[in-house]
Design a protein around this motif. Structure first.
Motif, short mmCIF file in Angstrom:
data_model
loop_
_atom_site.label_atom_id
_atom_site.label_comp_id
_atom_site.label_asym_id
_atom_site.label_seq_id
_atom_site.Cartn_x
_atom_site.Cartn_y
_atom_site.Cartn_z
N THR A 55 9.16 -19.32 1.88
CA THR A 55 9.71 -18.67 3.07
C THR A 55 9.13 -17.28 3.24
O THR A 55 8.74 -16.88 4.35
N LEU A 56 9.07 -16.51 2.16
CA LEU A 56 8.51 -15.16 2.23
C LEU A 56 7.04 -15.22 2.62
O LEU A 56 6.56 -14.38 3.41
N GLU A 57 6.31 -16.19 2.10
CA GLU A 57 4.90 -16.34 2.47
C GLU A 57 4.77 -16.68 3.95
O GLU A 57 3.89 -16.15 4.65
N VAL A 419 -1.86 -21.26 -0.07
CA VAL A 419 -3.08 -20.51 -0.34
C VAL A 419 -2.73 -19.17 -0.99
O VAL A 419 -1.79 -18.49 -0.57
N PRO A 420 -3.43 -18.77 -2.04
CA PRO A 420 -3.21 -17.43 -2.60
C PRO A 420 -3.51 -16.36 -1.56
O PRO A 420 -4.37 -16.54 -0.70
N ASP A 421 -2.81 -15.25 -1.65
CA ASP A 421 -3.00 -14.18 -0.67
C ASP A 421 -4.17 -13.30 -1.09
O ASP A 421 -4.01 -12.15 -1.50
N THR A 428 -8.34 -6.68 4.72
CA THR A 428 -7.27 -7.56 5.16
C THR A 428 -6.93 -8.56 4.05
O THR A 428 -7.65 -8.68 3.06
N THR A 429 -5.85 -9.28 4.24
CA THR A 429 -5.46 -10.33 3.32
C THR A 429 -5.46 -11.66 4.05
O THR A 429 -5.47 -11.71 5.29
N VAL A 430 -5.44 -12.74 3.30
CA VAL A 430 -5.38 -14.06 3.91
C VAL A 430 -4.12 -14.20 4.75
O VAL A 430 -4.14 -14.77 5.85
N GLY A 431 -3.00 -13.67 4.23
CA GLY A 431 -1.76 -13.74 5.00
C GLY A 431 -1.89 -13.10 6.36
O GLY A 431 -1.42 -13.63 7.37
N GLU A 432 -2.56 -11.96 6.43
CA GLU A 432 -2.76 -11.28 7.72
C GLU A 432 -3.69 -12.06 8.62
O GLU A 432 -3.53 -12.09 9.84
N ARG A 480 -4.69 -24.75 6.36
CA ARG A 480 -3.98 -25.17 7.56
C ARG A 480 -3.25 -23.98 8.19
O ARG A 480 -3.04 -22.96 7.53
N PRO A 481 -2.79 -24.09 9.43
CA PRO A 481 -2.05 -22.99 10.05
C PRO A 481 -0.79 -22.59 9.31
O PRO A 481 -0.34 -21.44 9.42
N ASP A 482 -0.19 -23.51 8.55
CA ASP A 482 1.02 -23.17 7.80
C ASP A 482 0.71 -22.58 6.43
O ASP A 482 1.63 -22.38 5.62
N GLY A 483 -0.57 -22.31 6.14
CA GLY A 483 -0.93 -21.68 4.87
C GLY A 483 -1.13 -22.64 3.73
O GLY A 483 -1.32 -22.21 2.59
#
Length: 510
Positions: A55-57, A419-421, A428-432, A480-483
Motif C-alpha cells: 500500500t505504501l509503495e 519493483v525495487p525503488d 529520480t526514483t522508480v517510484g517517481e 507494469r503500471p502497478d509497479g
C-alpha cells in the motif's frame, strides 16, 4: 451524462480506484451512501489502520504518500496516531502483531528480502481513516472525479455495452460498474455473486466511554477465560465476546449492555458513566467466488464487497487498496481498447488468491483468541516462536506483505514482485517515474535496442536508462503500471522475451 465507470462506494478503495482510472484518462462517477464522509467512528483511536508495504509503495508511486502524511499531521500534532491508541502508550512499540502477540523491529532479519531497497515507502505506517479519506478525496477532486454523496446504489441493469445504475431515484449510465460498497454490498447481491466462507464466532466491540474508576483497568490487550479486551486511557475499549456473533447489528448498543459485556470479559466490576461512540463487528470471513459477473459481464467487485473478515491486524484495508491498484490500469486499458486478451481476467486471477490467504490469516488469529485452556497453551508457544529472529521475520513478512508475489510465470525470482525503488542517476526514483500511470522499461546499460523496443508502445511504456546506485545484479526490467515486475534480465536481455512480455501486458505495439 454517461461515464466510462461508475464506482459504488466512496471509501478509500473506491476513491483510490477512481484516482487510478482518472490518471489513465477514464471518466469516473463515484456514488457514496454517506452524506458526510467524516464519520465519528473513523476518528476513534481504533479507527487507526496499519498500511502495509504494498500500500505504501502504491501511494508513493502515485505521489499520494506525502498528501496522506500532511493530512494526518494537520489533524494530529504528533504526525501520527491519536494519543488514545493503546500501542502509543507502550514504552516499546511493536512493529506489528499476530492475534495480539507483538513482534519488534530489532528482531527482524531484513536480509531475507534481497529485492527491497530503502526509500520513502517503508514497510508499515499507521494512519487514521479520516485523514486517509481526506487525502484520497482531494486527489480524486483534483483529477476531475465526480463524487455524488448521499446516494446509495439500489440496483442496476446490465446490457451488452453498459450498465444502468439506480441510486436515490436517479439512473446513471456507464460502460462499467465496480462495487466498492462494503461488506453488505448491494452490487454484489444484485449481481448474484456467490459469497462463500465461514460464519462468525464472536461479536467485537469498539467503544469510547467514560469510567468511574479508569485505574481499575490495565492498559493494553488482555485475554481472559471469557474473551479479550483492549484498554487505552482515558476510555477507549475494544472487546471480543465469543457469542457466535449474536449481538452484531441485532439491537441497539446501550451503556448497560457495554458495561455488562466488559464486566463479564474483564472479570472486573467496572462502572461506565457515559457511552460516546460504539460499533460492533464480527469475524465472519467470506469471499466472492468470482470478482466479475460473467466473462462478458460489466460488473466487478473490489475491497470489502469482494471479501470480508475480522479487522484483526488491519489487513482488510490493504487488501482492498491492492485490489484498486491492480484493477485500475487493467480496466482503463480495456476501456481504451488497447488491452491484450484476458488482461482484465488477470485481475481476479491475481487478487483472488491474495484475498483467500488474508482470510485464512484472519481465521488463524481468531483460533488463537478462543477462550479455552488449550488455546492459551497454544498462545504461549506462539509467543515463544514470535520472539525468535526467524519467527519475528516470518510474521513481519506476512503482516507487512513484503513477500507478495503474483504467479506470472517465468523463472526470474523478481517477476511478479514489487519493483525495487531504484535511485536513478538523474536523481529520480522508480517510484517517481511511475507517477504517470504508464509502464516502465528500466535499462541499466542504455541500449538503443531496448529504447527502440519501448518506443513501439509509446504512451504505454516509458523508457528510463542509466546506472543506479544499487542494481542488485539486474540488467533490465519491464514494470507494469502497478509497479509489478513483468520481465527481468540479469544478463544481456533477450529482445524476443521482452517483446513477448510487453505484448502480454500492454497489447499490440502501435
Amino acid at each position: 451524462m454517461s461515464h466510462d465507470v461508475v464506482i459504488a462506494g466512496g471509501g478509500p478503495v473506491g476513491l483510490f480506484l477512481a484516482c487510478e482510472l482518472r490518471l489513465a484518462g477514464v471518466t469516473v462517477r463515484v456514488l457514496e451512501q454517506a452524506e458526510d464522509p467524516r464519520a465519528a467512528l473513523k476518528r476513534l483511536p481504533f479507527g487507526m489502520r496499519g498500511l502495509s508495504a504494498p500500500t505504501l509503495e502504491a501511494f508513493h508511486r502515485r505521489g499520494l504518500l506525502d498528501d496522506i502524511t500532511r493530512s494526518q499531521r494537520a489533524k494530529h500534532d504528533t504526525g501520527g496516531a491519536p494519543p488514545g491508541a493503546h500501542w502509543m502508550q507502550q514504552a516499546r512499540r511493536p512493529a506489528g502483531h499476530f492475534a495480539g502477540i507483538p513482534f519488534f523491529h530489532e528482531a527482524i532479519d531484513t536480509s531475507q528480502w534481497p529485492y527491497r531497497l530503502p526509500g520513502p515507502a517503508g514497510t508499515s505506517m499507521a494512519v487514521d481513516m479520516e485523514s486517509l479519506e481526506t487525502a484520497l478525496a482531494a486527489r480524486a477532486h483534483a483529477l476531475g472525479v465526480e463524487i455524488r454523496r448521499g446516494l446509495a446504489v439500489e440496483g442496476f441493469d446490465q446490457s451488452g455495452d453498459g450498465v444502468s445504475v439506480h441510486a436515490g431515484g436517479e439512473t446513471f449510465h456507464a460502460r462499467w460498474l465496480v462495487g466498492c460498497d462494503g461488506g453488505r454490498s448491494t452490487v454484489r447481491k444484485a449481481g448474484g455473486f456467490a459469497f462463500a466462507g465461514t460464519d462468525a464466532e464472536f461479536t467485537g466491540y469498539c467503544v469510547e466511554v467514560e469510567l468511574a474508576q479508569p485505574d481499575l483497568l490495565e492498559p493494553g490487550r488482555h485475554y481472559t477465560p471469557t474473551g479479550m479486551y483492549t484498554f487505552a486511557r482515558p476510555g477507549t475499549i475494544a472487546m471480543v465476546d465469543f457469542d457466535g456473533g449474536a449481538f452484531h447489528r441485532t439491537r441497539s448498543i446501550t451503556l448497560d449492555h457495554v458495561q455488562a459485556v466488559l464486566r463479564r470479559i474483564s472479570g472486573i466490576d467496572v462502572t461506565l458513566t457515559a457511552l460516546h461512540l460504539a460499533a460492533t463487528w464480527t469475524d465472519r470471513a467470506r469471499q466472492a467466488t468470482a470478482y466479475r459477473a460473467g466473462r462478458a459481464g460489466r460488473v466487478l467487485l473490489a475491497g470489502d464487497a469482494a471479501h470480508i473478515h475480522s479487522p484483526l491486524g488491519g489487513q482488510g484495508l490493504n487488501l482492498g487498496l491492492g485490489d484498486a491498484m491492480n484493477l485500475g490500469w487493467k480496466l482503463a486499458a480495456t476501456l481504451r481498447g488497447d488491452a491484450p486478451a484476458a488482461l482484465l481476467d488477470s485481475y481476479e486471477r491475481e487478487r483472488h488468491p491474495v484475498g483467500a490467504q488474508v482470510l485464512d490469516w484472519s481465521r488463524a488469529q481468531v483460533a488463537l483468541m478462543r477462550p479455552t485452556p488449550s488455546t492459551r497453551a497454544l498462545e504461549a508457544i506462539m509467543r515463544d516462536l514470535v520472539g525468535t529472529r526467524d519467527g519475528a521475520t516470518y510474521f513481519a513478512e506476512r503482516v507487512w506483505a513484503v513477500s507478495l508475489r503474483y504467479d506470472l510465470g517465468g523463472d526470474h525470482p523478481l517477476v511478479g514482485r514489487s519493483v525495487p525503488d531504484f535511485a536513478l542517476a538523474d536523481g529520480t526514483t522508480v517510484g517517481e517515474r511511475l507517477r504517470t500511470g504508464s509502464g516502465l522499461l528500466l535499462d541499466f546499460d542504455s541500449r538503443p535496442s531496448l529504447e527502440a523496443l519501448a518506443s513501439r508502445w509509446r504512451g504505454r511504456i516509458a523508457y528510463a536508462a542509466g546506472g543506479v546506485k544499487e542494481r542488485l545484479g539486474l540488467n533490465a526490467l519491464l514494470v507494469r503500471p502497478d509497479g509489478i515486475v513483468a520481465w527481468a534480465a540479469d544478463d544481456a536481455p533477450r529482445l524476443e522475451a521482452l517483446a513477448a512480455a510487453a505484448e502480454r501486458w500492454f497489447g499490440q505495439p502501435a
